[in-house]
Scaffold this motif. Structure first.
Motif, PDB file in Angstrom:
ATOM      1  N   UNK A  61      46.792  60.495  23.452  1.00 26.26           N
ATOM      2  CA  UNK A  61      45.391  60.489  23.694  1.00 26.26           C
ATOM      3  C   UNK A  61      44.816  60.911  24.972  1.00 26.26           C
ATOM      4  N   UNK A  62      45.352  60.040  25.973  1.00 20.33           N
ATOM      5  CA  UNK A  62      44.869  60.180  27.461  1.00 20.33           C
ATOM      6  C   UNK A  62      44.796  61.996  27.955  1.00 20.33           C
ATOM      7  N   UNK A  63      46.179  62.535  27.309  1.00 16.11           N
ATOM      8  CA  UNK A  63      46.341  63.865  27.836  1.00 16.11           C
ATOM      9  C   UNK A  63      45.443  64.973  26.989  1.00 16.11           C
ATOM     10  N   UNK A  64      45.090  64.370  25.740  1.00 15.64           N
ATOM     11  CA  UNK A  64      44.231  65.055  24.874  1.00 15.64           C
ATOM     12  C   UNK A  64      42.792  65.048  25.305  1.00 15.64           C
ATOM     13  N   UNK A  65      42.296  64.040  25.796  1.00 15.48           N
ATOM     14  CA  UNK A  65      41.072  64.171  26.287  1.00 15.48           C
ATOM     15  C   UNK A  65      40.800  64.764  27.742  1.00 15.48           C
ATOM     16  N   UNK A 128      49.296  68.747  18.378  1.00 17.69           N
ATOM     17  CA  UNK A 128      49.348  67.719  19.584  1.00 17.69           C
ATOM     18  C   UNK A 128      50.823  67.296  19.426  1.00 17.69           C
ATOM     19  N   UNK A 129      51.733  67.208  18.477  1.00 17.87           N
ATOM     20  CA  UNK A 129      53.198  66.873  18.296  1.00 17.87           C
ATOM     21  C   UNK A 129      53.888  67.861  19.193  1.00 17.87           C
ATOM     22  N   UNK A 130      53.454  69.227  19.169  1.00 16.86           N
ATOM     23  CA  UNK A 130      54.119  70.405  20.035  1.00 16.86           C
ATOM     24  C   UNK A 130      54.027  70.056  21.284  1.00 16.86           C
ATOM     25  N   UNK A 131      52.998  69.514  21.819  1.00 17.35           N
ATOM     26  CA  UNK A 131      53.056  69.164  23.374  1.00 17.35           C
ATOM     27  C   UNK A 131      51.533  68.966  23.778  1.00 17.35           C
ATOM     28  N   UNK A 261      37.894  81.941  22.747  1.00 15.31           N
ATOM     29  CA  UNK A 261      38.310  80.731  23.208  1.00 15.31           C
ATOM     30  C   UNK A 261      39.963  80.198  22.659  1.00 15.31           C
ATOM     31  N   UNK A 262      40.645  79.527  23.295  1.00  8.78           N
ATOM     32  CA  UNK A 262      41.832  79.101  22.535  1.00  8.78           C
ATOM     33  C   UNK A 262      42.154  77.714  23.108  1.00  8.78           C
ATOM     34  N   UNK A 263      42.841  76.917  22.039  1.00  6.87           N
ATOM     35  CA  UNK A 263      43.505  75.906  22.150  1.00  6.87           C
ATOM     36  C   UNK A 263      45.034  76.089  22.289  1.00  6.87           C
ATOM     37  N   UNK A 264      45.481  75.572  23.482  1.00  5.12           N
ATOM     38  CA  UNK A 264      46.986  75.707  23.453  1.00  5.12           C
ATOM     39  C   UNK A 264      47.848  74.503  23.564  1.00  5.12           C
ATOM     40  N   UNK A 265      48.993  74.665  23.018  1.00  2.15           N
ATOM     41  CA  UNK A 265      49.952  73.329  23.030  1.00  2.15           C
ATOM     42  C   UNK A 265      50.993  73.870  24.260  1.00  2.15           C
ATOM     43  N   UNK A 266      51.137  72.644  25.088  1.00  2.00           N
ATOM     44  CA  UNK A 266      52.147  73.103  26.139  1.00  2.00           C
ATOM     45  C   UNK A 266      53.545  72.701  25.645  1.00  2.00           C
ATOM     46  N   UNK A 267      54.753  73.808  25.721  1.00  2.00           N
ATOM     47  CA  UNK A 267      55.877  73.644  25.362  1.00  2.00           C
ATOM     48  C   UNK A 267      56.795  73.572  26.418  1.00  2.00           C
ATOM     49  N   UNK A 273      49.441  79.118  21.197  1.00  2.00           N
ATOM     50  CA  UNK A 273      48.117  79.013  20.620  1.00  2.00           C
ATOM     51  C   UNK A 273      48.135  78.450  19.494  1.00  2.00           C
ATOM     52  N   UNK A 274      46.960  77.254  19.150  1.00  2.00           N
ATOM     53  CA  UNK A 274      47.116  76.112  18.200  1.00  2.00           C
ATOM     54  C   UNK A 274      45.758  76.446  17.534  1.00  2.00           C
ATOM     55  N   UNK A 275      44.797  77.033  18.056  1.00  2.00           N
ATOM     56  CA  UNK A 275      43.432  77.346  17.580  1.00  2.00           C
ATOM     57  C   UNK A 275      42.608  78.366  18.351  1.00  2.00           C
TER      58      UNK A 275
END
Length: 583
Positions: A61-65, A128-131, A261-267, A273-275
């Protein structure tokens, strides 16, 4: 930057209202509601504490915010036994214009410590489970800024910052940069580093053409790092104009407005890209700048050591075709567009316009032009106290008789010069896409003494070079044309005064022609059909004076300003250099 507004959620479900009286979450809908509420408060500890794995939840959650900001709202949409649906809306990016909305499914379980959320990162955000998730704008293919012929004026290019840290070999760096920028020395670099108090400084930004020959040597200098980035730059490195900053701001605005825009998960292998939303294409910006004239104006100012500027417009369209300044002016800012100065005798174009419209004189009315006159307690001299005796108004204008103009203005109403100036665009504010300007100020002259001062462009009257170029364009056009620096996107005035009577416009133009053929600008007689008006404007202690010249040449109107020139001569000469080079 993102603001940190909190979106508090009130849950109206009966079970949640009843749960408020209990000591803790004791059922799935209560714990789901409290989880959503904690997320809305950005309370990571509270939200994580409601899960069955607080440590992992807190980290995620900290990383998400950190990655998405805190402008988010969570709502529990429904609860079905031990599962629930969580709806979320994030406001992302600049001003929160990008919105990411989704619904996820979560689960809760009743254990020894009561009901807890089964920790699953995807319950809070898909991917978020991806990274860890991050937001970034996605820009369209960069547009170009074009000149009036469609040629490329500005385009996005790669530049490399040469960053210098404390302890760097400044002598070696200065030696490499000397052919590009002689002003950079080991001493200047040391001074910048000392002022930075331990932080790195940027010595210079280099285009690829300048970087390539010395890149290996630069990279090898101790304490030097190279940081490439993209910027909007002029295609011609030598081109400089205060008008370019406004075009660059418009370019950036268009890019921001059309960005996706893009929301990306770090792997482990990069990002996924997530959205997001794809960007919209942007069109090239067609500016009105005439490169040949711009270069001619810049060259015309180059010999002048004092701050100097030229602004030129097309009277038929209001298109701005050149905005030039010399280096001394650049050091003071965009004086061509926003620098306010007394316009001196160039303002006599306004004074004679007001007098002709008042009906008290005609161009042939014979008036006194003494070398010195005491008018309403104000001693008014002509330049070097020249005395023409009794002459027609058109001669007094062409020879720039201060005493004649002062006597004319005394008889006018307090707002006559204000209104006549507005007819010529002076004192009007324009909101123009890609161009920030001020025209000038001509307040009503409530006393005869003030009207005397105003008549000769002194006292409370001020104008910018842009404003006086607009005056010339308005005389040529018959009314103030809306200025534009982007084709088809004219400025909007804050008020629209009546047009100048056609007969008056023609009379003023005839007087301006006489100024060139037999008046104060005869050194420009070789330029066919040129109209003009010279100006000298005293300031500070009346021992200094600015030099001005405004002119009309076909469908070209312009103003030349030279700070502290002590006469109009340098401005007139600069106008001649520009016009002869552009022919």
């Amino acid at each position: 930057m993102r603001t940190h507004r909190k979106y508090l959620v009130l849950f109206a479900a009966p079970a949640l209202v009843l749960a408020a009286c209990s000591s803790g979450p004791d059922q799935p809908d209560t714990v789901a509601g409290q989880f959503a509420d904690a997320l809305n408060r950005d309370d990571v500890a509270a939200a994580a504490g409601l899960t069955d794995d607080p440590a992992k939840a807190s980290d995620a959650l900290s990383k998400l915010y950190d990655g998405l900001g805190k402008e988010v709202r969570f709502d529990v949409e429904s609860v079905d036994k031990s599962t629930f649906k969580l709806a979320a809306t994030w406001k992302l990016g600049k001003d929160g214009k990008s919105q990411w909305t989704y619904t996820t499914t979560g689960a809760a379980a009743d254990g020894d410590n009561g009901w807890k959320i089964k920790w699953n990162p995807d319950t809070v955000a898909p991917g978020l489970a991806t990274g860890p998730l991050s937001y970034s704008p996605v820009y369209p293919k960069p547009a170009r800024v074009l000149d009036s012929t469609g040629g490329e004026l500005m385009a996005q290019q790669v530049v490399t910052l040469v960053n210098v840290s404390q302890g760097a070999d400044t002598a070696a760096l200065a030696a490499l940069l000397a052919p590009i920028s002689p002003d950079i020395t080991a001493q200047s670099l040391q001074s910048e580093l000392a002022a930075a108090q331990g932080k790195p400084v940027t010595a210079i930004s280099l285009r690829d053409a300048d970087l390539a020959p010395i890149q290996p040597q630069l990279a090898a200098v101790p304490g030097v790092t190279l940081a490439p980035q993209t910027r909007l730059l002029t295609t011609d490195k030598a081109l400089a104009s205060p008008a370019l900053s406004g075009l660059a701001e418009l370019w950036q605005h268009d890019a921001d407005e059309n960005a996706g825009w893009a929301v990306r998960a770090q792997t482990a292998d990069g990002t996924q890209r997530v959205a997001g939303q794809d960007p919209k294409p942007t069109a090239d910006i067609a500016s009105t700048l005439d490169i040949d004239l711009q270069q001619a104006a810049e060259a015309a100012l180059a010999p002048i050591t004092q701050p100097a500027a030229i602004v030129a417009l097309r009277p038929s369209t209001g298109n701005v075709v050149a905005v030039a300044q010399n280096n001394a002016a650049d050091a003071q800012g965009p004086i061509a567009l926003t620098g306010l100065y007394p316009p001196g005798s160039t303002f006599k174009t306004v004074t004679v316009s007001a007098a002709l419209q008042a009906g008290t004189v005609t161009p042939d009315t014979v008036l006194p032009c003494p070398g010195v006159a005491n008018i309403e307690g104000r001693k008014i001299p002509n330049d070097n106290n020249f005395d023409l005796g009794e002459v027609p108004l058109h001669t007094a204008f062409a020879r720039s008789c201060n005493t004649t103009m002062g006597a004319l203005a005394v008889k006018l109403p307090a707002d006559a010069l204000t209104n006549a100036a507005a007819q010529l665009g002076l004192g009007i504010d324009y909101v123009t896409p890609g161009l920030t300007t001020v025209t000038g100020k001509v307040p009503p002259a409530d006393t005869p003494a003030l009207r005397v001062e105003s008549a000769i462009g002194q006292g409370q009257v001020t104008a910018t070079p842009f404003g006086m170029a607009l005056v010339a364009a308005s005389i040529a056009h018959g009314s103030a044309p809306a200025p534009a620096i982007v084709t088809g996107r004219p400025g909007t005035p804050d008020k629209t005064p009546a047009a100048l009577p056609v007969a008056v416009a023609d009379q003023v133009k005839a007087m301006m022609r006489e100024t060139v053929t037999a008046g104060t600008a005869t050194q420009l007689r070789d330029i066919p059909d040129l109209l003009g008006k010279t100006g000298t404007a005293e300031f500070i202690d009346d021992k200094h004076a600015h030099g001005w010249f405004v002119g009309i040449s076909g469908d070209l109107a312009f103003a030349v300003f030279v700070n502290d020139a002590n006469s109009s001569g340098p401005a007139v000469d600069a106008a001649g250099r520009m016009l002869r080079a552009a022919r």
